[in-house]
Write a protein that holds these residues in place. Structure first.
Motif, PDB file in Angstrom:
ATOM      1  N   LEU A 289      -2.048  -2.406   2.101  1.00  0.00           N
ATOM      2  CA  LEU A 289      -1.184  -2.540   0.929  1.00  0.00           C
ATOM      3  C   LEU A 289       0.259  -2.600   1.415  1.00  0.00           C
ATOM      4  O   LEU A 289       0.756  -1.662   2.034  1.00  0.00           O
ATOM      5  CB  LEU A 289      -1.376  -1.360  -0.026  1.00  0.00           C
ATOM      6  N   LEU A 290       0.917  -3.707   1.120  1.00  0.00           N
ATOM      7  CA  LEU A 290       2.250  -3.985   1.640  1.00  0.00           C
ATOM      8  C   LEU A 290       3.323  -3.729   0.591  1.00  0.00           C
ATOM      9  O   LEU A 290       3.283  -4.307  -0.505  1.00  0.00           O
ATOM     10  CB  LEU A 290       2.314  -5.445   2.099  1.00  0.00           C
ATOM     11  N   PHE A 291       4.291  -2.868   0.920  1.00  0.00           N
ATOM     12  CA  PHE A 291       5.423  -2.614   0.036  1.00  0.00           C
ATOM     13  C   PHE A 291       6.380  -3.805   0.041  1.00  0.00           C
ATOM     14  O   PHE A 291       6.680  -4.385   1.089  1.00  0.00           O
ATOM     15  CB  PHE A 291       6.192  -1.372   0.489  1.00  0.00           C
TER      16      PHE A 291
ATOM     17  N   ALA B  28       1.261 -12.862   3.703  1.00  0.00           N
ATOM     18  CA  ALA B  28       1.050 -11.949   4.831  1.00  0.00           C
ATOM     19  C   ALA B  28      -0.410 -11.607   5.080  1.00  0.00           C
ATOM     20  O   ALA B  28      -0.751 -11.090   6.140  1.00  0.00           O
ATOM     21  CB  ALA B  28       1.845 -10.661   4.607  1.00  0.00           C
ATOM     22  N   GLY B  29      -1.276 -11.850   4.103  1.00  0.00           N
ATOM     23  CA  GLY B  29      -2.689 -11.524   4.271  1.00  0.00           C
ATOM     24  C   GLY B  29      -3.058 -10.118   3.864  1.00  0.00           C
ATOM     25  O   GLY B  29      -4.162  -9.652   4.181  1.00  0.00           O
ATOM     26  N   ALA B  30      -2.175  -9.426   3.153  1.00  0.00           N
ATOM     27  CA  ALA B  30      -2.468  -8.066   2.698  1.00  0.00           C
ATOM     28  C   ALA B  30      -3.489  -8.091   1.565  1.00  0.00           C
ATOM     29  O   ALA B  30      -3.550  -9.036   0.771  1.00  0.00           O
ATOM     30  CB  ALA B  30      -1.187  -7.378   2.226  1.00  0.00           C
ATOM     31  N   ASP B  31      -4.280  -7.033   1.485  1.00  0.00           N
ATOM     32  CA  ASP B  31      -5.219  -6.905   0.377  1.00  0.00           C
ATOM     33  C   ASP B  31      -4.492  -6.678  -0.941  1.00  0.00           C
ATOM     34  O   ASP B  31      -5.005  -7.043  -1.998  1.00  0.00           O
ATOM     35  CB  ASP B  31      -6.179  -5.733   0.627  1.00  0.00           C
ATOM     36  N   GLY B  32      -3.327  -6.067  -0.878  1.00  0.00           N
ATOM     37  CA  GLY B  32      -2.545  -5.844  -2.083  1.00  0.00           C
ATOM     38  C   GLY B  32      -1.067  -5.777  -1.770  1.00  0.00           C
ATOM     39  O   GLY B  32      -0.672  -5.427  -0.651  1.00  0.00           O
ATOM     40  N   LEU B  33      -0.251  -6.141  -2.744  1.00  0.00           N
ATOM     41  CA  LEU B  33       1.198  -6.002  -2.641  1.00  0.00           C
ATOM     42  C   LEU B  33       1.641  -4.926  -3.612  1.00  0.00           C
ATOM     43  O   LEU B  33       1.200  -4.895  -4.766  1.00  0.00           O
ATOM     44  CB  LEU B  33       1.911  -7.314  -2.969  1.00  0.00           C
ATOM     45  N   ILE B  34       2.526  -4.027  -3.140  1.00  0.00           N
ATOM     46  CA  ILE B  34       3.095  -2.983  -3.992  1.00  0.00           C
ATOM     47  C   ILE B  34       4.550  -3.344  -4.238  1.00  0.00           C
ATOM     48  O   ILE B  34       5.403  -3.180  -3.360  1.00  0.00           O
ATOM     49  CB  ILE B  34       3.003  -1.594  -3.341  1.00  0.00           C
ATOM     50  N   LEU B  35       4.825  -3.871  -5.418  1.00  0.00           N
ATOM     51  CA  LEU B  35       6.208  -4.180  -5.775  1.00  0.00           C
ATOM     52  C   LEU B  35       6.888  -2.884  -6.186  1.00  0.00           C
ATOM     53  O   LEU B  35       6.435  -2.205  -7.103  1.00  0.00           O
ATOM     54  CB  LEU B  35       6.242  -5.220  -6.896  1.00  0.00           C
ATOM     55  N   ASP B  36       7.950  -2.554  -5.483  1.00  0.00           N
ATOM     56  CA  ASP B  36       8.539  -1.222  -5.582  1.00  0.00           C
ATOM     57  C   ASP B  36       9.745  -1.187  -6.511  1.00  0.00           C
ATOM     58  O   ASP B  36      10.744  -1.861  -6.274  1.00  0.00           O
ATOM     59  CB  ASP B  36       8.950  -0.748  -4.193  1.00  0.00           C
ATOM     60  N   LEU B  37       9.634  -0.391  -7.560  1.00  0.00           N
ATOM     61  CA  LEU B  37      10.762  -0.126  -8.451  1.00  0.00           C
ATOM     62  C   LEU B  37      11.413   1.217  -8.151  1.00  0.00           C
ATOM     63  O   LEU B  37      12.412   1.556  -8.784  1.00  0.00           O
ATOM     64  CB  LEU B  37      10.294  -0.132  -9.913  1.00  0.00           C
ATOM     65  N   GLU B  38      10.890   1.949  -7.176  1.00  0.00           N
ATOM     66  CA  GLU B  38      11.395   3.298  -6.922  1.00  0.00           C
ATOM     67  C   GLU B  38      12.453   3.294  -5.824  1.00  0.00           C
ATOM     68  O   GLU B  38      13.579   2.832  -6.019  1.00  0.00           O
ATOM     69  CB  GLU B  38      10.245   4.247  -6.587  1.00  0.00           C
TER      70      GLU B  38
ATOM     71  N   TRP C  73      -5.142 -11.342  -3.444  1.00  0.00           N
ATOM     72  CA  TRP C  73      -4.518 -10.025  -3.263  1.00  0.00           C
ATOM     73  C   TRP C  73      -4.300  -9.394  -4.625  1.00  0.00           C
ATOM     74  O   TRP C  73      -4.204 -10.087  -5.642  1.00  0.00           O
ATOM     75  CB  TRP C  73      -3.192 -10.146  -2.507  1.00  0.00           C
ATOM     76  N   SER C  74      -4.265  -8.070  -4.637  1.00  0.00           N
ATOM     77  CA  SER C  74      -4.061  -7.344  -5.890  1.00  0.00           C
ATOM     78  C   SER C  74      -2.580  -7.013  -6.066  1.00  0.00           C
ATOM     79  O   SER C  74      -1.853  -6.797  -5.098  1.00  0.00           O
ATOM     80  CB  SER C  74      -4.907  -6.069  -5.928  1.00  0.00           C
ATOM     81  N   PHE C  75      -2.147  -6.985  -7.315  1.00  0.00           N
ATOM     82  CA  PHE C  75      -0.738  -6.801  -7.685  1.00  0.00           C
ATOM     83  C   PHE C  75      -0.530  -5.368  -8.181  1.00  0.00           C
ATOM     84  O   PHE C  75      -1.049  -4.982  -9.220  1.00  0.00           O
ATOM     85  CB  PHE C  75      -0.361  -7.794  -8.783  1.00  0.00           C
ATOM     86  N   TRP C  76       0.256  -4.594  -7.399  1.00  0.00           N
ATOM     87  CA  TRP C  76       0.548  -3.204  -7.732  1.00  0.00           C
ATOM     88  C   TRP C  76       2.042  -3.031  -7.950  1.00  0.00           C
ATOM     89  O   TRP C  76       2.853  -3.775  -7.387  1.00  0.00           O
ATOM     90  CB  TRP C  76       0.108  -2.271  -6.587  1.00  0.00           C
ATOM     91  N   VAL C  77       2.401  -2.036  -8.745  1.00  0.00           N
ATOM     92  CA  VAL C  77       3.811  -1.684  -8.935  1.00  0.00           C
ATOM     93  C   VAL C  77       3.969  -0.188  -8.715  1.00  0.00           C
ATOM     94  O   VAL C  77       3.230   0.615  -9.317  1.00  0.00           O
ATOM     95  CB  VAL C  77       4.312  -2.051 -10.346  1.00  0.00           C
ATOM     96  N   ARG C  78       4.910   0.176  -7.837  1.00  0.00           N
ATOM     97  CA  ARG C  78       5.283   1.594  -7.748  1.00  0.00           C
ATOM     98  C   ARG C  78       6.391   1.838  -8.753  1.00  0.00           C
ATOM     99  O   ARG C  78       7.502   1.311  -8.637  1.00  0.00           O
ATOM    100  CB  ARG C  78       5.762   1.989  -6.345  1.00  0.00           C
ATOM    101  N   ILE C  79       6.076   2.629  -9.759  1.00  0.00           N
ATOM    102  CA  ILE C  79       7.058   2.976 -10.775  1.00  0.00           C
ATOM    103  C   ILE C  79       7.915   4.135 -10.279  1.00  0.00           C
ATOM    104  O   ILE C  79       7.636   4.740  -9.243  1.00  0.00           O
ATOM    105  CB  ILE C  79       6.371   3.355 -12.107  1.00  0.00           C
ATOM    106  N   ASN C  80       8.953   4.439 -11.025  1.00  0.00           N
ATOM    107  CA  ASN C  80       9.732   5.639 -10.752  1.00  0.00           C
ATOM    108  C   ASN C  80       8.966   6.864 -11.252  1.00  0.00           C
ATOM    109  O   ASN C  80       8.134   6.768 -12.164  1.00  0.00           O
ATOM    110  CB  ASN C  80      11.087   5.540 -11.443  1.00  0.00           C
ATOM    111  N   ALA C  81       9.226   8.001 -10.655  1.00  0.00           N
ATOM    112  CA  ALA C  81       8.496   9.220 -10.986  1.00  0.00           C
ATOM    113  C   ALA C  81       8.750   9.635 -12.433  1.00  0.00           C
ATOM    114  O   ALA C  81       9.790   9.320 -13.021  1.00  0.00           O
ATOM    115  CB  ALA C  81       8.909  10.346 -10.046  1.00  0.00           C
TER     116      ALA C  81
END
Length: 291
Positions: A6-8, A23-33, A61-69
């Motif tokens: 999982l790539l940030f 990049a070939g990652a299984d998932g991308l973590i789009l970072d809002l934090e 690849w799967s689409f992830w988002v890191r939200i703010n806490a």
């Protein structure tokens, strides 16, 4: 859903997002934090929404988002913007325990309904060791919430909380408090029956060090790893993929037990294998099929 790598990606950089998709990652973590400065968060949310919309079709690849806490007061605005068709999951930072997953799940129920999505579509990965309180709650993720698909851990925020001058020892290995965090994350994930993902390997130029660290992670029971740079993805994928020898042994163990259903222990090439080995062999074969 594969979670090997999982790539940030900062949510305010279209250039990095474009590069990350290849990049070939299984998932991308789009970072809002952490990677988005406070004055840029509103614009990053809006841009991120358009990327999710554009990625709603088939992709590998799967689409992830890191939200703010939750305690920042920004999480609900993040969620209201990004929960839409095309989003696969939320990375929840600074969770204090299973109750935060329940809280997030309730939010997602409402927002999915508003967006016309099937309730339960958006999954959750938890960063489970970033607060002092979280360290006492690693068992609270079991039984797993229906949306929970993995636990991971982080050392930087925890170090800031406890006041560590460094989270590494003189040899460059995790010092004792952070070894504990890593171990408890692994055990918490096992208790919840979800994969554990190892944390970032900071030096993205050290390819050999990354592969060595990933092999140790896989040995210990981690199913994948977070990446901070596209250059790390291929090394992570290779290190967490079962070798040809692993697969051959796994097939032989499964075949031997299937041919002898009444036995609890079986000898293969002079070594004894029992039911825990059978379970591990089956997991190895499932991982190979997912890859």
């Amino acid at each position: 859903m594969r979670l090997r790598s999982l790539l940030f990606v900062p949510a305010d950089s279209e250039k990095k997002f474009t590069k990350a998709r290849e990049a070939g990652a299984d998932g991308l973590i789009l970072d809002l934090e952490d990677s988005v400065a406070p004055p840029m968060k509103s614009a990053a949310r809006a841009t991120l929404a358009t990327w999710i919309d554009a990625s709603a079709g088939p992709r590998n690849w799967s689409f992830w988002v890191r939200i703010n806490a939750f305690d920042t007061g920004l999480a609900m605005e993040d969620l209201a913007t990004v929960v839409r068709p095309g989003l696969d999951g939320i990375l929840l930072p600074k969770s204090n325990g299973g109750h935060d997953v329940v809280r997030l799940g309730h939010c997602l129920d409402a927002l999915e309904a508003r967006a016309g999505m099937v309730v339960g579509t958006v999954k959750i990965i938890v960063v489970a060791t970033e607060t002092a309180l979280a360290m006492f709650a690693l068992g609270s993720y079991a039984p797993a919430h229906p949306r929970l698909v993995a636990l991971t851990w982080g050392a930087e925020d925890l170090a800031a909380v406890v006041g560590s001058t460094s989270n590494k020892d003189d040899n460059g290995d995790w010092s004792t408090p952070y070894q504990l965090a890593r171990t408890l994350c692994l055990m918490g994930a096992a208790a919840a029956d979800v994969p554990a993902l190892d944390t970032l390997f900071a030096d993205f130029r050290d390819d050999e060090g990354l592969v060595r660290a990933c092999r140790l992670s896989r040995r210990d029971g981690f199913a994948g790893r977070l990446a901070i740079h596209p250059a790390q993805v291929s090394g992570i994928n290779v290190a967490f993929a079962p070798s040809a020898e692993d697969l051959e042994l796994a097939r032989r163990i499964v075949a031997a037990f299937e041919a002898n259903p009444g036995l609890g222990t079986i000898g293969i090439d002079g070594k004894m294998y029992d039911i825990p080995h059978l379970k591990l062999a089956r997991r190895t074969l499932v991982a190979a099929m997912e890859g």
